[in-house]
Design an enzyme around this catalytic site. Sequence first.
Site, PDB file in Angstrom:
ATOM      1  CG  ASP A 169     -12.419  40.162 -31.939  1.00 44.72           C
ATOM      2  OD1 ASP A 169     -13.027  39.185 -31.927  1.00 44.72           O
ATOM      3  OD2 ASP A 169     -11.285  40.964 -31.253  1.00 44.72           O
ATOM      4  CG  ASP A 213      -8.351  37.727 -25.974  1.00 49.98           C
ATOM      5  OD1 ASP A 213      -8.473  37.678 -26.459  1.00 49.98           O
ATOM      6  OD2 ASP A 213      -8.501  39.231 -25.812  1.00 49.98           O
TER       7      ASP A 213
HETATM    8  C1  GAL Z   1     -10.055  40.130 -28.697  1.00 41.77           C
HETATM    9  C2  GAL Z   1      -9.223  39.473 -29.425  1.00 41.77           C
HETATM   10  C3  GAL Z   1      -7.706  39.594 -28.980  1.00 41.77           C
HETATM   11  C4  GAL Z   1      -7.535  41.429 -29.523  1.00 41.77           C
HETATM   12  C5  GAL Z   1      -9.154  42.163 -29.330  1.00 41.77           C
HETATM   13  C6  GAL Z   1      -8.624  43.642 -29.384  1.00 41.77           C
HETATM   14  O1  GAL Z   1     -11.236  39.728 -29.334  1.00 41.77           O
HETATM   15  O2  GAL Z   1      -9.090  38.026 -29.050  1.00 41.77           O
HETATM   16  O3  GAL Z   1      -6.995  39.282 -29.281  1.00 41.77           O
HETATM   17  O4  GAL Z   1      -7.961  41.465 -30.712  1.00 41.77           O
HETATM   18  O5  GAL Z   1     -10.209  41.805 -29.308  1.00 41.77           O
HETATM   19  O6  GAL Z   1      -9.773  44.168 -29.353  1.00 41.77           O
END
Ligand code: GAL
Length: 409
Positions: free
Chosen positions: A151, A210
């Site tokens: 991430d 997301d």
């Molecule tokens: C976001 C990501 C999500 C999930 C989340 C967890 O940045 O796009 O899919 O992994 O973080 O905190």
Amino acid sequence: MNKYHRFVATAALTLALSPAWAQKFPGLADTPPMGWNSWNKFGCDISEKLIRETADAMVKNGLRDAGYVYVNLDDCWHGERDANGFIQADPVRFPSGIKALADYIHARGLKVGIYSDAGALTCGKRPGSQGHEYQDAQQYARWGIDYVKYDWCHTGEGKAQRNPVEAYTTMRDAIRAAGRPMILSICEWGDNKPWEWAADVGHLWRTTGDITHCWECEEGHGSWSSLGVLNILDKQSALRKYAKPGQWNDPDMLEVGLLPTAGENRAHFSMWAMLAAPLIFGADVPSMRQDTRDILANRDVIAVDQDRLGIQGFAFIRERGVEYWAKPLVNGEWAVAILNRTDEPKKIAHDWRKHAIGDDVSGRNADFNKTDYDIRDLWGGKAAGTTATPLNVTVAGRDIVMLRLSPRK
Ligand code: GAL
């Protein structure tokens, strides 16, 4: 040369000069990866008990055998680093540790994914991998991890932000050095156009922010927004030329089972298959309803996603809130999906012979005046005539009709 061009040129040069070992593991994602991930339903509320029960349920309900082999822990599995800097699992939520959990999952014929972040902290404020990449990859390899989602939170702002090509390439090299084949899933939300530089770095890259469980919506969260199914779908078309075996556009994980109606779940799943997207679903498996399970297990739709040509589909007609999509498949076949974006049922009368399908990316085309195709209805699970006569069908609001066309001999 502006800043962006300089950035792309540096990335291209770095990749061109990489020694043979400094490449992503080949052959791990010749078709889009399939599995489950904890985030969409459980967020930070995960534990070894939940993950074990999920793995057991995937075996029992047949989703493993339908192809969903990855069981992926998302954010918040982490505890602290030990005195030598090695990351440990949260001792309360994962008292047996990740190695024991991975062994449990592997013993059921499944694979294991884990989550980290290129910054000092993950999005859930757990320890990130920045400065610990080689150590983390080594730890994952020891545990038996097969898939790493990486991430982009807490990577700095403006000029102080970490260089994404450097960050993701470092993790790729760390995984390679650790010696265990692991898929690298790039999750920087499409901010730095990974489709232009990540083909040799990761196996899939997120194209947007997301997803959330709505048909069409944008939910603001301050500095970012989460997006509904149609909002994400509408951002994919320009990227289709970048999808290929081993390198996939990732429009984010499936909300199948989390959308309100069967039609929306079916349409969402079908469209992700038309996009050759990774099929990583997020619904609760032990309590999964039969209709959700049956959508995810539709082998005809999965076969469209997993077609070994790996060509991402495209819309060839858009009218009155209805979209006609096509995806070239092996053996001269095609998948065709008719998506009704609206709330009202739509009567379709489609004369195949008046609408040849042409694809400038793959060079494939279907001229229905020259070739007739047998039609299979992939949600009806039955033959549905040929392209010699017009298609007459009603598509319910927020639903889809999905067909497979096979040239007649
Ligand atoms: C976001 C990501 C999500 C999930 C989340 C967890 O940045 O796009 O899919 O992994 O973080 O905190």
